[in-house]
Design a protein around this motif. Structure first.
Motif, mmCIF file in Angstrom:
data_model
loop_
_atom_site.group_PDB
_atom_site.id
_atom_site.type_symbol
_atom_site.label_atom_id
_atom_site.label_comp_id
_atom_site.label_asym_id
_atom_site.label_seq_id
_atom_site.Cartn_x
_atom_site.Cartn_y
_atom_site.Cartn_z
ATOM 1 N N GLY A 1 2.288 12.318 2.330
ATOM 2 C CA GLY A 1 2.825 12.460 3.681
ATOM 3 C C GLY A 1 2.011 13.338 4.589
ATOM 4 O O GLY A 1 2.244 13.379 5.788
ATOM 5 N N HIS A 2 1.019 14.057 4.024
ATOM 6 C CA HIS A 2 0.213 14.941 4.858
ATOM 7 C C HIS A 2 -1.169 15.128 4.256
ATOM 8 O O HIS A 2 -1.388 14.933 3.058
ATOM 9 N N MET B 1 0.837 -1.172 0.000
ATOM 10 C CA MET B 1 0.000 0.000 0.000
ATOM 11 C C MET B 1 0.886 1.239 0.000
ATOM 12 O O MET B 1 1.738 1.402 0.855
ATOM 13 N N GLY B 2 0.697 2.138 -0.961
ATOM 14 C CA GLY B 2 1.475 3.371 -1.028
ATOM 15 C C GLY B 2 0.982 4.399 -0.039
ATOM 16 O O GLY B 2 0.071 4.157 0.740
ATOM 17 N N ASN B 3 1.601 5.544 -0.094
ATOM 18 C CA ASN B 3 1.233 6.616 0.821
ATOM 19 C C ASN B 3 0.334 7.646 0.152
ATOM 20 O O ASN B 3 0.319 8.802 0.521
ATOM 21 N N VAL B 4 -0.425 7.251 -0.865
ATOM 22 C CA VAL B 4 -1.284 8.177 -1.578
ATOM 23 C C VAL B 4 -2.511 8.486 -0.722
ATOM 24 O O VAL B 4 -3.183 7.593 -0.222
ATOM 25 N N LEU B 5 -2.771 9.787 -0.542
ATOM 26 C CA LEU B 5 -3.946 10.228 0.201
ATOM 27 C C LEU B 5 -4.864 10.974 -0.752
ATOM 28 O O LEU B 5 -4.431 11.906 -1.429
ATOM 29 N N GLU B 6 -6.119 10.569 -0.795
ATOM 30 C CA GLU B 6 -7.093 11.273 -1.614
ATOM 31 C C GLU B 6 -7.698 12.399 -0.797
ATOM 32 O O GLU B 6 -8.008 12.216 0.378
ATOM 33 N N THR B 7 -7.860 13.572 -1.408
ATOM 34 C CA THR B 7 -8.445 14.687 -0.684
ATOM 35 C C THR B 7 -9.904 14.396 -0.351
ATOM 36 O O THR B 7 -10.626 13.776 -1.138
ATOM 37 N N VAL B 8 -10.300 14.827 0.823
ATOM 38 C CA VAL B 8 -11.667 14.645 1.302
ATOM 39 C C VAL B 8 -12.096 15.913 2.027
ATOM 40 O O VAL B 8 -11.274 16.751 2.380
ATOM 41 N N GLU B 9 -13.393 16.020 2.260
ATOM 42 C CA GLU B 9 -13.956 17.029 3.147
ATOM 43 C C GLU B 9 -14.600 16.292 4.304
ATOM 44 O O GLU B 9 -15.223 15.251 4.117
ATOM 45 N N LEU B 10 -14.422 16.852 5.496
ATOM 46 C CA LEU B 10 -14.994 16.254 6.696
ATOM 47 C C LEU B 10 -15.938 17.246 7.346
ATOM 48 O O LEU B 10 -15.722 18.457 7.288
ATOM 49 N N SER B 11 -16.946 16.715 8.003
ATOM 50 C CA SER B 11 -17.848 17.527 8.805
ATOM 51 C C SER B 11 -17.435 17.358 10.261
ATOM 52 O O SER B 11 -17.050 16.260 10.678
ATOM 53 N N ALA B 12 -17.499 18.437 11.023
ATOM 54 C CA ALA B 12 -17.124 18.370 12.437
ATOM 55 C C ALA B 12 -18.176 19.082 13.275
ATOM 56 O O ALA B 12 -18.835 20.010 12.807
ATOM 57 N N ASP B 13 -18.289 18.643 14.501
ATOM 58 C CA ASP B 13 -19.168 19.267 15.490
ATOM 59 C C ASP B 13 -20.606 19.361 14.987
ATOM 60 O O ASP B 13 -21.218 20.427 14.998
ATOM 61 N N GLY B 14 -21.121 18.226 14.538
ATOM 62 C CA GLY B 14 -22.509 18.170 14.089
ATOM 63 C C GLY B 14 -22.807 19.033 12.877
ATOM 64 O O GLY B 14 -23.933 19.495 12.707
#
Length: 184
Positions: A68-69, A1-14
């Motif tokens: 990496g980030h 498994m590589g270190n590729v991260l797909e961009t996402v949006e997250l919801s926080a605090d309801g």
């Protein structure tokens, strides 16, 4: 498994907050946060000195291709205001570890924003990314950061003596907090 991260949006605090990759349009707000004395002391970004360098900082944060980030801007859903940022960095998907840091803009502090952003990012890292261990490092004197980590279930594991040089140019002891995937 590589270190590729797909961009996402997250919801926080309801849904009160949205965490999404940084945008160039928020460079002025990012600059204001990054030049705040508390941020300069505890979580400096010394290369950000004007709107142009803040725009470059936003561009770097939004580019997750290297894996990496994953840097998120924290945005107040109701107003679209930039409230800070949270970054999962030093990500090693093979070992299942990463570290998290967070900053909150001065006008948004003491409203639970850092806690909500840390909780959402940690849940994503331990869940979707399947990390096993997520760490937070902060200067021992940074009591606000310590309180955020503790509220989010990050156990204090120890003190790194003279762990890092901070924005004042001095070496400070650091707390190491961590959450494991198997923690309650």
């Amino acid at each position: 498994m590589g270190n590729v991260l797909e961009t996402v949006e997250l919801s926080a605090d309801g849904g009160r907050l949205i965490l999404r990759p940084p945008r160039r349009a928020e460079a002025a707000a990012a600059l204001a946060m990054l030049t705040d004395p508390d941020v300069v002391l505890w979580n400096p970004a010394p290369l950000v000195v004007d709107v142009v360098s803040a725009r470059d900082w936003c561009d770097r944060g939004s580019d997750w291709a290297a894996g990496g980030h994953a840097t998120f801007s924290i945005v107040v859903t109701a107003t679209g205001e930039y409230a800070g940022n949270v970054s999962l960095f030093d990500v090693d998907l093979t070992q299942g570890v990463g570290s998290i840091g967070y900053r909150v803009a001065p006008g948004h502090r003491r409203r639970g924003i850092a806690t909500a952003a840390l909780a959402a990012t940690t849940a994503w890292a331990l869940g979707d990314l399947r990390l096993f261990r997520v760490q937070v490092f902060h200067a021992v004197e940074n009591e606000a950061s310590c309180a955020v980590a503790t509220r989010c279930g990050f156990a204090l594991e120890g003190v790194l003596r003279s762990g890092s040089v901070f924005g004042d140019g001095l070496r400070h002891d650091e707390h190491l907090h961590a959450r494991l995937a198997c923690d309650p």
